[in-house]
Design an enzyme around this catalytic site. Sequence first.
Site, PDB file in Angstrom:
ATOM      1  N   ASN A  48       0.874  -1.169   0.000  1.00 62.40           N
ATOM      2  CA  ASN A  48       0.000   0.000   0.000  1.00 62.40           C
ATOM      3  C   ASN A  48       0.915   1.224   0.000  1.00 62.40           C
ATOM      4  O   ASN A  48       1.385   1.683   1.039  1.00 62.40           O
ATOM      5  CB  ASN A  48      -0.899  -0.014   1.238  1.00 62.40           C
ATOM      6  CG  ASN A  48      -1.948   1.082   1.219  1.00 62.40           C
ATOM      7  OD1 ASN A  48      -1.859   2.023   0.434  1.00 62.40           O
ATOM      8  ND2 ASN A  48      -2.933   0.976   2.079  1.00 62.40           N
ATOM      9  N   ARG A  75      -1.983  -1.928  -4.069  1.00 61.60           N
ATOM     10  CA  ARG A  75      -3.076  -0.951  -4.113  1.00 61.60           C
ATOM     11  C   ARG A  75      -2.629   0.187  -5.019  1.00 61.60           C
ATOM     12  O   ARG A  75      -1.565   0.779  -4.819  1.00 61.60           O
ATOM     13  CB  ARG A  75      -3.366  -0.418  -2.716  1.00 61.60           C
ATOM     14  CG  ARG A  75      -4.332   0.769  -2.725  1.00 61.60           C
ATOM     15  CD  ARG A  75      -4.146   1.640  -1.490  1.00 61.60           C
ATOM     16  NE  ARG A  75      -4.868   2.903  -1.628  1.00 61.60           N
ATOM     17  CZ  ARG A  75      -4.375   4.079  -1.266  1.00 61.60           C
ATOM     18  NH1 ARG A  75      -3.164   4.160  -0.757  1.00 61.60           N
ATOM     19  NH2 ARG A  75      -5.077   5.170  -1.410  1.00 61.60           N
ATOM     20  N   HIS A 135      -9.837   6.214  -2.255  1.00 68.47           N
ATOM     21  CA  HIS A 135      -9.930   5.546  -0.951  1.00 68.47           C
ATOM     22  C   HIS A 135     -11.033   4.480  -0.970  1.00 68.47           C
ATOM     23  O   HIS A 135     -11.587   4.140   0.077  1.00 68.47           O
ATOM     24  CB  HIS A 135     -10.211   6.529   0.206  1.00 68.47           C
ATOM     25  CG  HIS A 135      -9.107   7.502   0.474  1.00 68.47           C
ATOM     26  ND1 HIS A 135      -9.337   8.830   0.725  1.00 68.47           N
ATOM     27  CD2 HIS A 135      -7.773   7.341   0.525  1.00 68.47           C
ATOM     28  CE1 HIS A 135      -8.191   9.450   0.918  1.00 68.47           C
ATOM     29  NE2 HIS A 135      -7.219   8.565   0.801  1.00 68.47           N
ATOM     30  N   GLY A 176      -7.258  11.541   6.863  1.00 67.00           N
ATOM     31  CA  GLY A 176      -5.825  11.317   6.986  1.00 67.00           C
ATOM     32  C   GLY A 176      -5.087  12.387   6.201  1.00 67.00           C
ATOM     33  O   GLY A 176      -5.603  13.479   5.984  1.00 67.00           O
ATOM     34  N   ARG A 205      -2.905  19.057  -0.353  1.00 70.93           N
ATOM     35  CA  ARG A 205      -3.826  19.265  -1.477  1.00 70.93           C
ATOM     36  C   ARG A 205      -4.920  20.267  -1.108  1.00 70.93           C
ATOM     37  O   ARG A 205      -5.424  20.264   0.001  1.00 70.93           O
ATOM     38  CB  ARG A 205      -4.449  17.929  -1.888  1.00 70.93           C
ATOM     39  CG  ARG A 205      -3.498  17.048  -2.686  1.00 70.93           C
ATOM     40  CD  ARG A 205      -4.055  15.645  -2.854  1.00 70.93           C
ATOM     41  NE  ARG A 205      -3.656  14.770  -1.762  1.00 70.93           N
ATOM     42  CZ  ARG A 205      -4.079  13.525  -1.605  1.00 70.93           C
ATOM     43  NH1 ARG A 205      -4.952  13.026  -2.455  1.00 70.93           N
ATOM     44  NH2 ARG A 205      -3.658  12.801  -0.598  1.00 70.93           N
ATOM     45  N   ASP A 228       1.558  17.742   8.225  1.00 70.35           N
ATOM     46  CA  ASP A 228       1.261  16.633   9.123  1.00 70.35           C
ATOM     47  C   ASP A 228       0.305  17.114  10.219  1.00 70.35           C
ATOM     48  O   ASP A 228       0.609  18.057  10.955  1.00 70.35           O
ATOM     49  CB  ASP A 228       2.548  16.087   9.749  1.00 70.35           C
ATOM     50  CG  ASP A 228       2.353  14.728  10.427  1.00 70.35           C
ATOM     51  OD1 ASP A 228       1.426  14.611  11.244  1.00 70.35           O
ATOM     52  OD2 ASP A 228       3.122  13.800  10.139  1.00 70.35           O
ATOM     53  N   ARG A 255      -0.410  15.920  12.976  1.00 75.00           N
ATOM     54  CA  ARG A 255       0.167  15.812  14.329  1.00 75.00           C
ATOM     55  C   ARG A 255       0.891  17.099  14.705  1.00 75.00           C
ATOM     56  O   ARG A 255       0.822  17.553  15.856  1.00 75.00           O
ATOM     57  CB  ARG A 255       1.115  14.609  14.395  1.00 75.00           C
ATOM     58  CG  ARG A 255       0.407  13.271  14.335  1.00 75.00           C
ATOM     59  CD  ARG A 255       1.356  12.108  14.128  1.00 75.00           C
ATOM     60  NE  ARG A 255       1.947  12.112  12.796  1.00 75.00           N
ATOM     61  CZ  ARG A 255       2.609  11.091  12.265  1.00 75.00           C
ATOM     62  NH1 ARG A 255       2.779   9.979  12.967  1.00 75.00           N
ATOM     63  NH2 ARG A 255       3.124  11.173  11.055  1.00 75.00           N
ATOM     64  N   GLY A 300      -9.121  10.014  11.671  1.00 81.31           N
ATOM     65  CA  GLY A 300     -10.435   9.541  12.099  1.00 81.31           C
ATOM     66  C   GLY A 300     -10.387   8.492  13.187  1.00 81.31           C
ATOM     67  O   GLY A 300     -11.246   8.453  14.076  1.00 81.31           O
ATOM     68  N   GLU A 359      -7.000  -1.473   4.120  1.00 82.78           N
ATOM     69  CA  GLU A 359      -7.001  -1.476   2.665  1.00 82.78           C
ATOM     70  C   GLU A 359      -6.288  -2.707   2.116  1.00 82.78           C
ATOM     71  O   GLU A 359      -6.678  -3.253   1.077  1.00 82.78           O
ATOM     72  CB  GLU A 359      -6.333  -0.197   2.144  1.00 82.78           C
ATOM     73  CG  GLU A 359      -7.138   1.061   2.454  1.00 82.78           C
ATOM     74  CD  GLU A 359      -6.369   2.342   2.201  1.00 82.78           C
ATOM     75  OE1 GLU A 359      -6.955   3.279   1.640  1.00 82.78           O
ATOM     76  OE2 GLU A 359      -5.189   2.403   2.581  1.00 82.78           O
TER      77      GLU A 359
END
Length: 349
Positions: free
Chosen positions: A10, A63, A149, A170, A201, A238, A240, A287, A336
């Site tokens: 992935n 993926r 996704h 995410g 983005r 990020d 975080r 999430g 995923e």
Amino acid sequence: MKEEGILIFNVGSSSIKYKLFSGEKLLESGKYERLKTKKDYEKSIKEIFKKINPEKISLIIHRVVHGGELNHPEKINNKIKNQIKKFSEFAPLHNPKQLRVIELCEKYKKNQYAVFDTMFFSEIPEKTKIYSIPKAISKKFKIRRYGFHGLSHEFVSKNLKGKTIVCHLGSGTSISAIIDGKPTDTSMGFTPLEGIMMGTRAGTIDPGIILFLQKEGYNVEEILTKKSGLKGISGYNDFRDIRTKLSKDKNCKLAYEMFEYQIIKKIGSYISAMGGINNLIFTGAIGENVPKVRKEICESLKYIGAKIDNKKNQKNSEIISSKNSKIKILVKQTDEEKMALEKVLEILR
């Protein structure tokens, strides 16, 4: 088909996740994050194959974000590689890196399959799928809402009845509306740029801004894919980093508030479009792991009777809705890789 040693890759815009299965039993997993250069990706793949003996692998599954018109898993050959390359133009942060990893794996001479993020949304209604540009142009260039996704949205919504909204939050963020397991709408579109603002983005903006910036001589693609979103507002891509600086940095606070507001607005539009909601799912790195975001989003949904159990929310429990909530609120760990495995085994068996 031998089901020993099925390796799933992935590959993200800045990460590689991998899982090794025997049949559907997970044997090993790992993750490499904050990858920036081609060498970072090459080094990570080499390290993975040092940990996992290639001789014990019978199949490799990838993926792939954008598959265009491909709506089921495909055995990778030159034709499929060319399709992945073709749609790299519309998923520039993902497809090129995923194609590079596919080519790095070719030296191990294993059968490789691609599973596409766009598959789940391939049959959304025409009124959702088509953009309001001349139909002849849409047809010529295959311009439509593809959605992304998809593996995540399908995995977390499996077996849920009724009207469901999935929030995959995410570094890439997408929201979908699903009725009895079938998607009816999704926030990402022709490319993964549309929808909610993301790590780098822009998400949905006035197309006039694009035309204006082009006239001013800017590299619009680079701006919208690599320099916008959370990074464009706060300087940090990020989430975080944004959370740790929330109380001290006004730009981080603004980015956080914009991100939440756009999610709330999209959820509200889907509730209206579906005529109600039964299930609200949070998934993805944000999430699944940030109770504060879930709490604040759900507080904005009090008008439909959404209530969370604060203790369960703090623990990231699977069901966080309170007993008197009128809708079911869930935190689901997406997988995923497992979904990609199931899709390929389904066609091989």
